[in-house]
Scaffold this motif. Structure first.
Motif, short mmCIF file in Angstrom:
data_model
loop_
_atom_site.label_atom_id
_atom_site.label_comp_id
_atom_site.label_asym_id
_atom_site.label_seq_id
_atom_site.Cartn_x
_atom_site.Cartn_y
_atom_site.Cartn_z
N TYR A 175 82.22 59.41 74.15
CA TYR A 175 83.20 60.49 73.95
C TYR A 175 82.97 61.18 72.74
O TYR A 175 82.42 60.66 71.66
N SER A 176 83.36 62.66 72.74
CA SER A 176 83.34 63.50 71.39
C SER A 176 84.65 64.50 71.74
O SER A 176 85.12 64.57 72.91
N LEU A 177 84.90 64.99 70.63
CA LEU A 177 85.90 66.28 70.90
C LEU A 177 85.38 67.28 71.41
O LEU A 177 84.17 67.78 71.55
N LEU A 178 86.18 67.89 72.56
CA LEU A 178 85.82 69.03 72.96
C LEU A 178 86.24 70.21 72.18
O LEU A 178 85.53 71.23 72.39
N LYS A 179 87.57 70.14 71.70
CA LYS A 179 88.03 71.40 71.02
C LYS A 179 88.07 71.02 69.40
O LYS A 179 87.79 69.87 69.26
#
Length: 151
Positions: free
Chosen positions: A63-67
């Motif tokens: 997982y990673s930030l999208l925003k």
């Protein structure tokens, strides 16, 4: 009081904002940051459906930030996970419901006091981003000072 789920969601977003790599697996995040894995799976799925995080499959996945972290507010996350921020149903902006025992909202002294609490809470939570908490934990105090000074 915020739920444990909301607290884990905020912690997970802070972990993702602090990443030095492209992504982190749920297993790594759960182990390194002492969060229950199954609970974290549900939370990250909720955050993904809301468009805040993204996932990638495979060995280098996770997982990673999208925003960007400076566009995700504490208020946004709390509403997503816990629902309305209002302490009374008659103060909710998104789930308004008249209090069953209320005869006149306009003259309700309890509503008036909690209205101030709700407005101050919204102001702080809607102005404080993940990036603020990540980079400058004292920013919340400055936001609160600005709100009190403007009142």
């Amino acid at each position: 009081m915020i739920s444990q789920k909301a607290k884990y969601a905020l912690r997970a977003l802070l972990v993702l904002a602090d990443l030095k790599t492209d992504s982190i697996s749920i297993a790594e995040m759960a182990e390194q940051h002492r969060m229950p894995r199954k609970f974290l799976e549900q939370i990250l799925l909720d955050l993904k459906h809301a468009g805040l995080v993204q996932s990638r499959r495979g060995v280098a996945g996770g997982y990673s930030l999208l925003k960007p972290a400076d566009t995700i507010t504490f208020g946004q996350v709390l509403r997503l996970i816990d629902g309305p921020l209002a302490p009374l149903p008659c103060l909710s902006r998104v789930a308004y419901r008249r209090c069953e025992d209320c005869h006149d909202e306009a003259s309700c002294r309890i509503r008036r006091v909690f209205g101030h609490v709700a407005n101050a809470t919204r102001a702080i939570l809607d102005q404080t981003t993940i990036a603020d908490a990540q980079a400058d934990p004292e920013r919340v105090g400055r936001i609160l000072g600005g709100i009190q000074g403007a009142a």
